[in-house]
Design an enzyme around this catalytic site. Structure first.
Site, PDB file in Angstrom:
ATOM      1  N   ASP A   1       1.066  -1.473   0.191  1.00  0.00           N
ATOM      2  CA  ASP A   1       0.179   0.066   0.033  1.00  0.00           C
ATOM      3  C   ASP A   1       1.098   1.618  -0.100  1.00  0.00           C
ATOM      4  O   ASP A   1       0.207   2.898  -0.414  1.00  0.00           O
ATOM      5  CB  ASP A   1      -0.781   0.023   1.519  1.00  0.00           C
ATOM      6  CG  ASP A   1      -2.277  -0.921   1.189  1.00  0.00           C
ATOM      7  OD1 ASP A   1      -2.227  -2.073   0.252  1.00  0.00           O
ATOM      8  OD2 ASP A   1      -2.519  -1.433   2.374  1.00  0.00           O
TER       9      ASP A   1
ATOM     10  N   GLN B   1      -2.443  -8.917  -7.160  1.00  0.00           N
ATOM     11  CA  GLN B   1      -1.116  -8.148  -6.881  1.00  0.00           C
ATOM     12  C   GLN B   1       0.192  -8.821  -5.754  1.00  0.00           C
ATOM     13  O   GLN B   1       0.818  -7.288  -6.211  1.00  0.00           O
ATOM     14  CB  GLN B   1      -1.940  -6.582  -6.662  1.00  0.00           C
ATOM     15  CG  GLN B   1      -2.212  -6.152  -7.860  1.00  0.00           C
ATOM     16  CD  GLN B   1      -2.881  -4.670  -6.918  1.00  0.00           C
ATOM     17  OE1 GLN B   1      -4.132  -4.705  -6.238  1.00  0.00           O
ATOM     18  NE2 GLN B   1      -2.400  -3.491  -6.646  1.00  0.00           N
TER      19      GLN B   1
HETATM   20  O1  F6P Z   1      -2.395  -3.461   3.742  1.00  0.00           O
HETATM   21  C1  F6P Z   1      -2.382  -5.088   2.138  1.00  0.00           C
HETATM   22  C2  F6P Z   1      -3.830  -5.271   1.580  1.00  0.00           C
HETATM   23  O2  F6P Z   1      -2.839  -5.811   0.512  1.00  0.00           O
HETATM   24  C3  F6P Z   1      -4.349  -4.373   1.534  1.00  0.00           C
HETATM   25  O3  F6P Z   1      -4.233  -3.746   0.395  1.00  0.00           O
HETATM   26  C4  F6P Z   1      -5.449  -5.195   1.620  1.00  0.00           C
HETATM   27  O4  F6P Z   1      -6.950  -4.733   1.435  1.00  0.00           O
HETATM   28  C5  F6P Z   1      -5.157  -6.356   1.964  1.00  0.00           C
HETATM   29  O5  F6P Z   1      -4.271  -6.161   2.881  1.00  0.00           O
HETATM   30  C6  F6P Z   1      -6.026  -7.812   2.624  1.00  0.00           C
HETATM   31  O6  F6P Z   1      -5.887  -8.682   3.244  1.00  0.00           O
HETATM   32  P1  F6P Z   1      -5.952  -9.701   3.800  1.00  0.00           P
HETATM   33  O7  F6P Z   1      -4.638 -10.247   2.444  1.00  0.00           O
HETATM   34  O8  F6P Z   1      -5.888 -10.368   4.146  1.00  0.00           O
HETATM   35  O9  F6P Z   1      -7.705  -9.945   2.467  1.00  0.00           O
END
Ligand code: F6P
Length: 343
Positions: A129, A276
């Site tokens: 992020d 991503q």
């Molecule tokens: O903080 C990094 C991130 O990739 C965010 O962009 C996203 O909202 C979140 O993690 C997703 O988290 P998880 O992998 O727990 O679904």
């Protein structure tokens, strides 16, 4: 006496974590220190799940995505006896320091441990992020944005062929950096960011103009954008750190529906999501990862605790963890203006 360093990776994985582990291990060994890893972030240290680490084991991980240690979103301060267990594991393994690699949440725990107990911890900033304060950049961001620019390019081909509008939803929990860079570098026609309220009239006008000139249009949206038909996450699940789990919000889908209604132009959407976060780290993320990992080992050796290894211009410097976790680095008004010129 040989110093022993524990390493953990916490929060969402991203390319660059393996290079950072390697950087830390290589520098530590060079200085005569030993490293051990913990599985799955703070969970591994609570449960004393260790992983051997040395030069041989980490030699080839520099080109690998993810984290060889595994990760989780566990918060020891939210688990009964969690903090005591962290301290106990630290003692059992005769550690002298802990290197915690992570974003606002992981480093938030590291900061709290340092503040509460002078726990000998050094942070390594990571997040796709790119929203951590105190460092110019975090590894993971370059790789993630590179993947989403590629995705946008692929969507361009199909949007152009079908004369459609396509919305690409990208990750970015509180900050729109990934969406912003993807939109500018990928020549999108519009970008929706959590830092700016979506203006439906402006969106419609710009997309109609773009469509009139080339018979297709591309929109990049951050997953965290607020839209009138979404509930703002009020009814959704929270993780251990109190963040709304955004995966089910459907920003891309909702935005595509709104655009189709307002423009009368056939609109599709695509969500890139965790794609991503995978794949080999870019050159930038490999180099940043090894550098900040190595600097963390140096800070341990110099007895500099409660800091993270931050990028400042072309140098890696110690910055108090407090700076990193105090306030998130979101897209600034200057960047918003720049995006308006570039799109
Ligand atoms: O903080 C990094 C991130 O990739 C965010 O962009 C996203 O909202 C979140 O993690 C997703 O988290 P998880 O992998 O727990 O679904």
């Amino acid at each position: 006496m040989t110093k022993r360093i524990g390493i953990l990776t916490g929060g969402g994985d991203c390319p660059g974590l393996n290079p950072a582990i390697r950087g830390c291990v290589y520098m530590a060994e060079k200085m005569g220190c030993e490293c051990i890893g913990f599985n799955d972030g703070w969970k591994g240290i609570i449960e004393n799940k260790t992983v051997p680490l040395n030069r041989e084991i980490t030699r080839e991980i520099i080109m690998q995505g993810g984290t060889m240690l595994g990760t989780s979103r566990t918060n020891p301060y939210k688990k009964e006896g969690g903090v005591e267990a962290v301290k106990e594991t630290f003692r059992k393994n005769s550690l002298d320091a802990l290197v915690a690699m992570g974003g606002e949440d992981t480093l938030g725990v590291a900061h709290r441990l340092y503040k509460d107990f002078k726990f000998p911890v050094v942070g390594v900033p990571k997040t796709m992020d790119n929203d951590l304060s105190g460092t110019d950049s975090t590894f993971g961001f370059d790789s993630a944005a590179t993947v989403s620019v590629d995705a946008l390019q692929r969507l361009r081909d199909t949007a152009r062929s079908h004369h459609r509008i396509i919305v690409l939803e990208v990750m970015g929990r509180h900050a729109g950096w990934v969406a912003l860079y993807t939109a500018i570098a990928g020549a999108a026609d519009y970008v929706c960011l959590p830092e700016r309220k979506v203006d439906g009239d402006d969106l419609t006008k710009k997309l109609k103009e773009a469509y009139a000139s080339k018979r297709y249009a591309l929109v990049v949206s951050s997953e965290a954008v607020e839209l009138p038909t979404l509930d703002g996450g009020k009814t959704q699940d929270l993780d251990d750190f109190g963040h709304v789990i955004l995966k089910g919000r459907g920003v891309g889908e909702t935005l595509a529906k709104i655009i189709e209604e307002k423009t009368g132009i056939e609109t599709r959407h695509a969500v890139i999501g965790h794609i991503q976060r995978g794949g080999a780290p870019t050159l930038f993320d490999r180099m940043l990862g090894v550098r900040v990992g190595a600097a963390a080992a140096q800070f341990v050796n110099e007895g500099k605790f409660g800091v993270m290894a931050a990028l400042n211009g072309d140098k890696v410097v110690p910055v108090p963890l407090e700076t990193a976790v105090g306030q998130l680095k979101t897209v600034t008004p200057e960047w918003l203006k720049f995006a308006d010129i570039m799109l």
